[in-house]
Scaffold this motif. Structure first.
Motif, PDB file in Angstrom:
ATOM      1  N   ALA A 110       0.835  -1.202   0.000  1.00  0.00           N
ATOM      2  CA  ALA A 110       0.000   0.000   0.000  1.00  0.00           C
ATOM      3  C   ALA A 110       0.875   1.259   0.000  1.00  0.00           C
ATOM      4  O   ALA A 110       0.585   2.237  -0.707  1.00  0.00           O
ATOM      5  CB  ALA A 110      -0.919  -0.003   1.217  1.00  0.00           C
ATOM      6  N   ALA A 111       1.961   1.237   0.776  1.00  0.00           N
ATOM      7  CA  ALA A 111       2.861   2.395   0.833  1.00  0.00           C
ATOM      8  C   ALA A 111       3.529   2.634  -0.520  1.00  0.00           C
ATOM      9  O   ALA A 111       3.681   3.783  -0.962  1.00  0.00           O
ATOM     10  CB  ALA A 111       3.914   2.174   1.917  1.00  0.00           C
ATOM     11  N   GLU A 112       3.915   1.562  -1.194  1.00  0.00           N
ATOM     12  CA  GLU A 112       4.537   1.700  -2.509  1.00  0.00           C
ATOM     13  C   GLU A 112       3.578   2.304  -3.523  1.00  0.00           C
ATOM     14  O   GLU A 112       3.954   3.160  -4.327  1.00  0.00           O
ATOM     15  CB  GLU A 112       5.032   0.342  -2.985  1.00  0.00           C
ATOM     16  CG  GLU A 112       6.249  -0.175  -2.227  1.00  0.00           C
ATOM     17  CD  GLU A 112       6.653  -1.562  -2.670  1.00  0.00           C
ATOM     18  OE1 GLU A 112       5.885  -2.170  -3.461  1.00  0.00           O
ATOM     19  OE2 GLU A 112       7.714  -2.040  -2.228  1.00  0.00           O
ATOM     20  N   ARG A 113       2.327   1.862  -3.486  1.00  0.00           N
ATOM     21  CA  ARG A 113       1.342   2.405  -4.430  1.00  0.00           C
ATOM     22  C   ARG A 113       1.085   3.888  -4.160  1.00  0.00           C
ATOM     23  O   ARG A 113       0.927   4.679  -5.094  1.00  0.00           O
ATOM     24  CB  ARG A 113       0.043   1.602  -4.341  1.00  0.00           C
ATOM     25  CG  ARG A 113       0.149   0.209  -4.947  1.00  0.00           C
ATOM     26  CD  ARG A 113      -1.218  -0.410  -5.191  1.00  0.00           C
ATOM     27  NE  ARG A 113      -1.936  -0.669  -3.953  1.00  0.00           N
ATOM     28  CZ  ARG A 113      -1.892  -1.823  -3.297  1.00  0.00           C
ATOM     29  NH1 ARG A 113      -1.141  -2.819  -3.758  1.00  0.00           N
ATOM     30  NH2 ARG A 113      -2.591  -1.996  -2.190  1.00  0.00           N
ATOM     31  N   MET A 114       1.022   4.251  -2.883  1.00  0.00           N
ATOM     32  CA  MET A 114       0.828   5.667  -2.549  1.00  0.00           C
ATOM     33  C   MET A 114       2.025   6.499  -2.989  1.00  0.00           C
ATOM     34  O   MET A 114       1.879   7.619  -3.483  1.00  0.00           O
ATOM     35  CB  MET A 114       0.606   5.812  -1.041  1.00  0.00           C
ATOM     36  CG  MET A 114      -0.733   5.282  -0.550  1.00  0.00           C
ATOM     37  SD  MET A 114      -2.140   6.224  -1.232  1.00  0.00           S
ATOM     38  CE  MET A 114      -1.934   7.788  -0.386  1.00  0.00           C
ATOM     39  N   ALA A 115       3.226   5.952  -2.808  1.00  0.00           N
ATOM     40  CA  ALA A 115       4.428   6.673  -3.225  1.00  0.00           C
ATOM     41  C   ALA A 115       4.418   6.923  -4.729  1.00  0.00           C
ATOM     42  O   ALA A 115       4.742   8.024  -5.196  1.00  0.00           O
ATOM     43  CB  ALA A 115       5.670   5.879  -2.821  1.00  0.00           C
ATOM     44  N   ASP A 116       4.032   5.897  -5.491  1.00  0.00           N
ATOM     45  CA  ASP A 116       3.965   6.059  -6.941  1.00  0.00           C
ATOM     46  C   ASP A 116       2.910   7.082  -7.342  1.00  0.00           C
ATOM     47  O   ASP A 116       3.120   7.905  -8.239  1.00  0.00           O
ATOM     48  CB  ASP A 116       3.650   4.714  -7.603  1.00  0.00           C
ATOM     49  CG  ASP A 116       4.808   3.727  -7.497  1.00  0.00           C
ATOM     50  OD1 ASP A 116       5.939   4.176  -7.251  1.00  0.00           O
ATOM     51  OD2 ASP A 116       4.555   2.507  -7.632  1.00  0.00           O
ATOM     52  N   GLU A 117       1.769   7.053  -6.667  1.00  0.00           N
ATOM     53  CA  GLU A 117       0.672   7.962  -7.011  1.00  0.00           C
ATOM     54  C   GLU A 117       1.042   9.416  -6.764  1.00  0.00           C
ATOM     55  O   GLU A 117       0.663  10.311  -7.522  1.00  0.00           O
ATOM     56  CB  GLU A 117      -0.573   7.596  -6.208  1.00  0.00           C
ATOM     57  CG  GLU A 117      -1.792   8.446  -6.543  1.00  0.00           C
ATOM     58  CD  GLU A 117      -3.053   7.983  -5.828  1.00  0.00           C
ATOM     59  OE1 GLU A 117      -4.039   8.748  -5.826  1.00  0.00           O
ATOM     60  OE2 GLU A 117      -3.046   6.857  -5.281  1.00  0.00           O
ATOM     61  N   TYR A 118       1.811   9.667  -5.699  1.00  0.00           N
ATOM     62  CA  TYR A 118       2.153  11.046  -5.332  1.00  0.00           C
ATOM     63  C   TYR A 118       3.559  11.442  -5.786  1.00  0.00           C
ATOM     64  O   TYR A 118       4.062  12.504  -5.430  1.00  0.00           O
ATOM     65  CB  TYR A 118       2.016  11.241  -3.826  1.00  0.00           C
ATOM     66  CG  TYR A 118       0.566  11.286  -3.378  1.00  0.00           C
ATOM     67  CD1 TYR A 118      -0.155  12.481  -3.409  1.00  0.00           C
ATOM     68  CD2 TYR A 118      -0.080  10.134  -2.958  1.00  0.00           C
ATOM     69  CE1 TYR A 118      -1.484  12.527  -3.010  1.00  0.00           C
ATOM     70  CE2 TYR A 118      -1.416  10.163  -2.565  1.00  0.00           C
ATOM     71  CZ  TYR A 118      -2.112  11.359  -2.596  1.00  0.00           C
ATOM     72  OH  TYR A 118      -3.437  11.388  -2.202  1.00  0.00           O
ATOM     73  N   GLY A 119       4.198  10.592  -6.570  1.00  0.00           N
ATOM     74  CA  GLY A 119       5.498  10.942  -7.109  1.00  0.00           C
ATOM     75  C   GLY A 119       6.615  10.976  -6.095  1.00  0.00           C
ATOM     76  O   GLY A 119       7.594  11.721  -6.258  1.00  0.00           O
TER      77      GLY A 119
END
Length: 216
Positions: A29-38
């Protein structure tokens, strides 16, 4: 009941496995959020290499165990299926306080020291649990079903559509442990397993505001 205590210790292995799985869910989940917010990811220790705490020693006989009629929390549903419990020879239950957590478990122990697991998963765990399990403990994607007679652990499963953050509920009845390869059940025993799962799933689903579960 020495074997029962050994089975309860064995239960800690899948519990630790679940702890690793929960860690993987959080990391994903943290990785996906990181990708979404650059965001720029920093290197981290592999989740597979994390050391989990040692299994908690099983309680001595008399501590934590209840008769089915004494159940009041995560095993309360079994009070309504006394005939099915008798068919399977269930003598003792181990339960935990119920709330609205994403994981629920009720452990039944038979007169032959064989454990029967009732489990419920909600929200992201209902999905990640399906994706992350090994072949023996894995719950199939189908909304409901039963396994072949000689399947070593997973016996029956079901699902429900839920409201809000819970989204989905999944329910399963498992017997024994993963290395049980020669267990067979009569049709009467398989029916009793399905009846116990139905009572557990319906009670849990109602408490979580879910629709009527789809069950075998």
């Amino acid at each position: 009941m020495a074997q029962v205590r050994a089975d309860i210790r064995d239960m800690q292995r899948p519990v630790n496995y679940q702890a690793t799985l929960v860690g993987k869910i959080a990391a994903s989940a943290a990785e996906r959020m990181a990708d979404e917010y650059g965001c720029v990811r920093e290197s981290a220790l592999s989740i597979d290499s994390l050391e989990l705490p040692p299994p908690t020693p099983s309680a001595p006989r008399g501590e934590g165990e209840l008769t089915p009629g004494q159940a009041s929390d995560s095993c309360v549903s079994v009070k309504s299926v006394g005939v099915a419990l008798d068919t399977l020879g269930v003598e003792v239950v181990y339960e935990h306080p119920v709330g609205l957590s994403l994981l629920e478990t009720c452990l039944l122990v038979t007169e032959s020291d064989s454990p029967i697991w009732l489990s419920a998963w909600y929200g992201p765990y209902a999905t990640e649990m399906v994706l992350g399990r090994g072949p023996t403990w894995k719950v199939p994607r189908e909304p409901r079903g039963t396994n072949e007679e000689k399947h070593p652990a997973l016996r029956a499963w079901g699902s429900a559509e839920c409201e809000g953050v819970f989204q989905t509920g999944r329910y399963a009845l498992r017997t024994g442990v993963e290395n049980d390869r020669d267990v067979t059940y009569s049709e009467q025993e398989r029916e009793a397993q399905r009846e116990i799962l139905k009572a557990f799933a319906q009670e849990s689903a109602e408490r979580y505001g879910c629709a009527e579960p789809l069950l075998p």
